[in-house]
Design an enzyme around this catalytic site. Structure first.
Site, PDB file in Angstrom:
ATOM      1  N   ASP A   1      -1.019   9.502 -11.887  1.00 39.24           N
ATOM      2  CA  ASP A   1      -1.131   8.381 -12.998  1.00 39.24           C
ATOM      3  C   ASP A   1       0.485   8.215 -13.171  1.00 39.24           C
ATOM      4  OD1 ASP A   1      -3.735   8.028 -12.754  1.00 39.24           O
ATOM      5  OD2 ASP A   1      -4.215   8.933 -14.442  1.00 39.24           O
TER       6      ASP A   1
ATOM      7  N   ASP B   1       0.840  -0.980  -0.108  1.00 44.34           N
ATOM      8  CA  ASP B   1      -0.044   0.022  -0.016  1.00 44.34           C
ATOM      9  C   ASP B   1       0.885   1.250   0.045  1.00 44.34           C
ATOM     10  OD1 ASP B   1      -2.798   1.133   0.798  1.00 44.34           O
ATOM     11  OD2 ASP B   1      -1.354   2.333   1.916  1.00 44.34           O
TER      12      ASP B   1
ATOM     13  N   ARG C   1      14.548  -4.293  -0.427  1.00 46.40           N
ATOM     14  CA  ARG C   1      14.782  -3.929  -1.305  1.00 46.40           C
ATOM     15  C   ARG C   1      13.697  -2.882  -2.038  1.00 46.40           C
ATOM     16  NH1 ARG C   1      16.965  -8.779  -3.395  1.00 46.40           N
ATOM     17  NH2 ARG C   1      15.254  -9.093  -4.671  1.00 46.40           N
TER      18      ARG C   1
ATOM     19  N   ASP D   1      -4.203   2.552  -4.932  1.00 47.53           N
ATOM     20  CA  ASP D   1      -2.715   2.517  -4.592  1.00 47.53           C
ATOM     21  C   ASP D   1      -2.450   1.003  -4.056  1.00 47.53           C
ATOM     22  OD1 ASP D   1      -4.111   2.745  -2.483  1.00 47.53           O
ATOM     23  OD2 ASP D   1      -2.946   4.433  -1.348  1.00 47.53           O
TER      24      ASP D   1
ATOM     25  N   HIS E   1      -4.380  14.496 -10.829  1.00 54.91           N
ATOM     26  CA  HIS E   1      -4.230  13.047 -11.047  1.00 54.91           C
ATOM     27  C   HIS E   1      -3.210  12.755 -12.154  1.00 54.91           C
ATOM     28  CE1 HIS E   1      -7.678  11.877  -8.574  1.00 54.91           C
ATOM     29  NE2 HIS E   1      -8.121  13.230  -8.700  1.00 54.91           N
TER      30      HIS E   1
ATOM     31  N   ASN F   1      -2.221  12.859  -5.019  1.00 53.65           N
ATOM     32  CA  ASN F   1      -3.314  13.108  -6.225  1.00 53.65           C
ATOM     33  C   ASN F   1      -4.037  14.330  -5.868  1.00 53.65           C
ATOM     34  OD1 ASN F   1      -3.904  11.163  -8.073  1.00 53.65           O
ATOM     35  ND2 ASN F   1      -4.723   9.618  -6.947  1.00 53.65           N
TER      36      ASN F   1
END
Length: 312
Positions: A197, A180, A244, A223, A193, A188
């Site tokens: 994106d 998440d 990582r 997300d 947006h 956003n």
């Protein structure tokens, strides 16, 4: 494998086709050839040269153009036509001129004499490549996220269930990660947006650089992402991958001339032999992710299998 066609077989009196009749038949299909009852090539239309790069003189040249995965099916189509004296259809992949891959639909047509004995079999073929490619594009759209190109929730669930079945047979463990992006809504809302994106697309590229080719990275929506790590030897291996991912996300982001920072939180669970189903695994990573969020985010947490879980 192939579909029988409700039609009467053609009698042997029709076999010696006049030139005009043969031209009409060839115009009805992209490719056309005739074989005797022993499978020897009698005739092949000139368009074979355009489509596969040569006009075959022997049936072996036609078979060589058929993808190896489908050659047995073509042979079975021939035998089926001999045995049933009915027309059937088969779709197969073939190698065309210039090494291109083609999808062909083949209709096998029996030619019989007055006694009903098969003398020849015609293979009438239509090029279905464009139609097949369109089908594949529609399927890809149904199974992939349009923004990132990643597998979507539907395809992820299919893969998770397959991994579970495989693990139950082989007892080979795998890991499931739920990822998440922390405070993605702020990106956003404050940057727009379009930036959001573009960030997601760059985010996917960074994460993919942390994974192996065999790993599956999917977008669940918004997300939220999932990662399947098949054939991991131990938890330490999963630890290394999770670290990582944290490190690569923590690097500064440059998106459309804007600079900012971002982090992720991850819940992780490992397959074990008493695993019930995919629903349980998803509940476990959700619980682990919730624990990370409660501790301040920007980290990962393995699900504690000693904890009870409501599987209803």
């Amino acid at each position: 494998m192939y579909n029988e066609i409700d039609s009467d077989f053609i009698t042997h009196s029709q076999v010696p086709m006049a030139s005009l009749a043969r031209q009409m038949i060839e115009q009805a299909w992209d490719l056309y050839c005739q074989l005797d009852a022993q499978g020897n090539l009698i005739y092949a239309s000139g368009r074979f040269n355009e489509v596969i790069g040569c006009v075959p003189e022997q049936v072996e040249q036609i078979i060589e153009a058929v993808d190896s995965d489908f050659r047995l099916d073509v042979y079975k189509l021939f035998v089926h036509t001999l045995q049933t004296k009915t027309s059937s259809k088969l779709e197969f992949r073939a190698k065309g001129a210039g090494e291109v891959h083609l999808w062909m639909e083949c209709t096998a047509i029996p030619f019989c004499d007055e006694k009903g004995e098969i003398k020849e079999i015609a293979f009438a073929l239509q090029d279905r490549t464009r139609h097949k490619n369109q089908e594949n594009r529609l399927l890809a759209m149904a199974l992939h996220d349009p923004l990132t190109g990643l597998p979507n929730r539907r395809l992820f669930k299919e893969q998770l269930n397959q991994l579970l079945q495989q693990a139950k047979r082989t007892n080979r463990t795998f890991a499931l990660l739920y990822v998440d992006i922390d405070d993605f809504k702020i990106i956003n809302d404050t940057m727009g947006h379009d930036i959001g994106d573009a960030f997601l697309q760059e985010f996917v590229s960074r994460i993919q650089g942390c994974l192996r080719e065999v790993d599956m990275f999917a977008r669940m929506g918004g997300d939220e992402f999932t990662i399947l790590l098949p054939a991991v030897d131990c938890q330490d291996h999963v630890d290394a991958i999770a670290q990582r991912i944290l490190a690569c996300v923590d690097r500064k982001w440059e998106v459309q001339e804007l600079s900012f920072r971002s982090t992720v939180s991850m819940g992780i669970t490992m397959y074990r032999s008493d695993q019930i189903d995919a629903t349980q695994m998803m509940k476990e990573v959700d619980i682990a992710l919730y624990q990370v969020k409660g501790k301040g985010r920007n980290h990962y947490q393995f699900y504690d299998h000693d904890l009870p879980i409501d599987t209803r």
